[in-house]
Design an enzyme around this catalytic site. Sequence first.
Site, mmCIF file in Angstrom:
data_model
loop_
_atom_site.group_PDB
_atom_site.id
_atom_site.type_symbol
_atom_site.label_atom_id
_atom_site.label_comp_id
_atom_site.label_asym_id
_atom_site.label_seq_id
_atom_site.Cartn_x
_atom_site.Cartn_y
_atom_site.Cartn_z
ATOM 1 N N THR A 89 -19.224 5.681 -9.787
ATOM 2 C CA THR A 89 -17.825 5.351 -9.402
ATOM 3 C C THR A 89 -17.787 4.430 -8.003
ATOM 4 O OG1 THR A 89 -15.573 6.291 -8.931
ATOM 5 C CG2 THR A 89 -17.581 7.458 -7.763
ATOM 6 N N ASN A 90 -16.861 4.024 -7.592
ATOM 7 C CA ASN A 90 -16.765 3.258 -6.435
ATOM 8 C C ASN A 90 -16.088 3.941 -5.280
ATOM 9 O OD1 ASN A 90 -17.681 0.852 -7.485
ATOM 10 N ND2 ASN A 90 -15.817 -0.105 -7.712
ATOM 11 N N LEU A 91 -16.305 3.559 -3.924
ATOM 12 C CA LEU A 91 -15.600 4.168 -2.781
ATOM 13 C C LEU A 91 -14.220 3.496 -2.882
ATOM 14 C CD1 LEU A 91 -18.024 4.350 0.192
ATOM 15 C CD2 LEU A 91 -17.148 6.380 -0.998
ATOM 16 N N ALA A 142 -10.462 -0.404 -7.045
ATOM 17 C CA ALA A 142 -11.809 -0.724 -6.967
ATOM 18 C C ALA A 142 -12.462 -0.750 -8.291
ATOM 19 C CB ALA A 142 -12.350 0.105 -6.057
#
Length: 228
Positions: A33-35, A100
């Site tokens: 995943t992304n931050l 994001a």
Amino acid sequence: LIRFFTPKLLAGQQVLVSAGPTFEAIDPVRGLTNLSSGKMGFAIARAAHEAGAHVTLVAGPVSLPTPRGVGRINVKSALNMQKTLGVLSQNATVFISAAAVADWRPADIAVQKIKKDGSGQVPTLGFVENPDILAGIAQTARAQSRALYCVGFAAESEDLLAHAQAKRVRKGVPLLVGNIGPDTFGQDDNALLLVDEQGSSELPRASKLQLARQLVAEIARRLPNPSP
Ligand code: CTP
Ligand code: CA
């Protein structure tokens, strides 16, 4: 009270907002995943609703309450998000892509949990690139001659203005918003760089909600037929 005093700059607009990260499964219990806390996208959805718009929020996995008066659909992967936004964008007049999106996803999702085999061997992951959701939605609207005002965000680690302007052109959108770092992830405040065909301008450091309200006003005055 804010409801009574906020000018209805987006009255009559159908605003679609994406927010949060995407989650790309590796197996049933793991993923990448992304931050992204989703805070900026959620604040924008709230500000757009305050400004009189009909607002739908498409959210990746985040732990945030839905702003009052806003419709919300939860999604997980980029492909999930693309499908949902593709349908909803057909009826939207403004699309704000604050999500994001993971740039890559594992090429294969293991059906069962990947187990250690005791030998110390590590799994090898292959990746495929995710579609550019924002560029695709902007292009489809153009091809169908639909007036959809698209706004992108840019996360950059260097040379924000040049990268943001190039990204705006590449994605075919009229407005791109850069996070003026460093480290805006999960924070409650931020500063933004707005990049459009005319050039750039800055919204100085403020809370994400204050910035969202200013951004909504900036979007409203750029719409082809501003509401009175
Ligand atoms: N975006 C998207 N689909 C993707 C990747 C990004 O819709 N697969 C959107 C984001 O929501 C954001 C904008 O595109 O509004 C810019 O995202 P960013 O990650 O900064 O740009 P990328 O095009 O992915 O380029 P890079 O990460 O390589 O800088
Ligand atoms: Ca990216």
